[in-house]
Design an enzyme around this catalytic site. Structure first.
Site, mmCIF file in Angstrom:
data_model
loop_
_atom_site.group_PDB
_atom_site.id
_atom_site.type_symbol
_atom_site.label_atom_id
_atom_site.label_comp_id
_atom_site.label_asym_id
_atom_site.label_seq_id
_atom_site.Cartn_x
_atom_site.Cartn_y
_atom_site.Cartn_z
ATOM 1 N N LYS A 200 7.532 12.167 -5.038
ATOM 2 C CA LYS A 200 6.929 12.072 -6.363
ATOM 3 C C LYS A 200 7.173 13.331 -7.175
ATOM 4 O O LYS A 200 7.412 13.267 -8.391
ATOM 5 C CB LYS A 200 5.434 11.783 -6.225
ATOM 6 C CG LYS A 200 5.155 10.359 -5.737
ATOM 7 C CD LYS A 200 3.762 10.162 -5.191
ATOM 8 C CE LYS A 200 3.590 8.761 -4.613
ATOM 9 N NZ LYS A 200 2.326 8.583 -3.895
ATOM 10 N N GLN B 143 -3.224 11.702 -2.821
ATOM 11 C CA GLN B 143 -2.430 10.969 -1.838
ATOM 12 C C GLN B 143 -3.359 10.444 -0.738
ATOM 13 O O GLN B 143 -4.149 11.185 -0.168
ATOM 14 C CB GLN B 143 -1.368 11.896 -1.227
ATOM 15 C CG GLN B 143 -0.446 11.209 -0.242
ATOM 16 C CD GLN B 143 0.403 10.118 -0.860
ATOM 17 O OE1 GLN B 143 0.948 10.297 -1.941
ATOM 18 N NE2 GLN B 143 0.528 8.985 -0.191
ATOM 19 N N ASP C 10 -3.131 6.946 -11.305
ATOM 20 C CA ASP C 10 -2.846 6.105 -10.144
ATOM 21 C C ASP C 10 -3.718 4.854 -10.145
ATOM 22 O O ASP C 10 -3.557 3.978 -9.297
ATOM 23 C CB ASP C 10 -3.066 6.906 -8.857
ATOM 24 C CG ASP C 10 -2.352 6.303 -7.652
ATOM 25 O OD1 ASP C 10 -1.360 5.564 -7.853
ATOM 26 O OD2 ASP C 10 -2.771 6.570 -6.515
#
Length: 282
Positions: free
Chosen positions: A55, A99, A122
């Site tokens: 990413k 994450q 996200d």
């Protein structure tokens, strides 16, 4: 019937990232501020480390600054929440990615909720799920959002179609079902306790496999001509769909890898630039 066409997520994601890079460059030129994505990683799980590095590399490609916060595996929920709140309050950070998974000792939901909704690129907070479900401005969960973009790119008309979502996670199964519902599909959620999963799948015009069990969906259970989206990723580059048999019956199918995965990252980057533009008021 002939083999299914592959839905190429890699090629579409590349085009989205190129467009995102142009938007990021224009935003930086107009405001003097480069969009910034902060990534937070707890522990050193090899797969998670690889995903975060990927990413960060994509951020550079898209003209997005990245800030990485690496926390030890022993980090507590309170410490993680404090870190995320600090990033949420930092005007130089426009998007935040935690994450996951974060470890069984951490309250993951409490951590997600420490992310300010305007920086939840996200799409993991309660606020993001609610705005997405009601069709209001906000951020979609990245994998479901990427799936819808992929279906659109291949002109899949969802109106009136029977869609079966296999999986009910908070950041994939549940939100993708809501996005399909918003497109006038008739949605059925299936999961580990569904009686006769095969029968449900056989009725589906669109199948989204997102359960994390390798080759759970067999080709013999795919309705001829159905659209099959494999959002699973298991060891050995294996999805949740038995690709070799399903490709013989579906009309469109995503490969693993190269289908849904690249779309997830592209959606994340696109939403980061959108978040930056909103926060900068342009």
């Amino acid at each position: 019937m002939s083999q299914a066409r592959l839905m190429d997520g890699t090629a579409l994601a590349r085009r989205i990232v190129e467009d995102t890079a142009r938007q990021a460059a224009d935003l930086t030129r107009r405001t003097g501020t480069q969009p910034c994505l902060a990534t937070v990683l707890v522990g050193e799980d090899p797969a998670s480390v690889t995903y975060v590095r990927m990413k960060q590399n994509r951020c550079r490609t898209a003209g997005i600054a990245s800030r990485h916060v690496a926390l030890p595996a022993r980090t507590t929920t309170e410490e993680l929440v404090a870190t995320l709140r600090s990033l949420s309050a930092d005007p130089a950070v426009h998007g935040i990615l935690l994450q996951h998974p974060v470890g069984d000792h951490i309250d993951e939901r409490a951590a997600f909720e420490a992310i300010a909704p305007e920086k939840d690129v996200d799409g993991v907070t309660f606020a993001s799920f609610a705005t997405m479900s009601f069709g209001l401005p906000g951020f979609v969960s990245c994998t479901p959002g990427g799936i819808l973009r992929l279906l659109d790119a291949y002109d899949v008309d969802l109106t009136g179609k029977r869609a079966v979502v296999v999986g009910r996670s908070a950041i994939l199964g549940k939100p993708v079902g809501m996005l399909l519902l918003a497109r006038d599909a008739t949605v059925t959620y299936c999961h580990s306790r569904t009686a006769d999963l095969s029968a449900a799948v056989r009725e589906a015009d669109v199948v989204v496999a997102a359960v994390g069990r390798p080759r759970l969906i067999r080709g013999q259970d795919v309705k001829p001509g159905a659209v099959v989206v494999d959002a699973g990723y298991n060891p050995g580059n294996v999805g949740d769909v038995d690709f070799d048999s399903a490709v013989e019956r579906a009309s469109l199918i995503t490969p693993v890898p190269g289908g849904v995965g690249p779309m997830t990252i592209a959606t994340l980057l696109e939403q980061t630039v959108t978040a930056a533009a909103r926060q900068l008021g342009v």
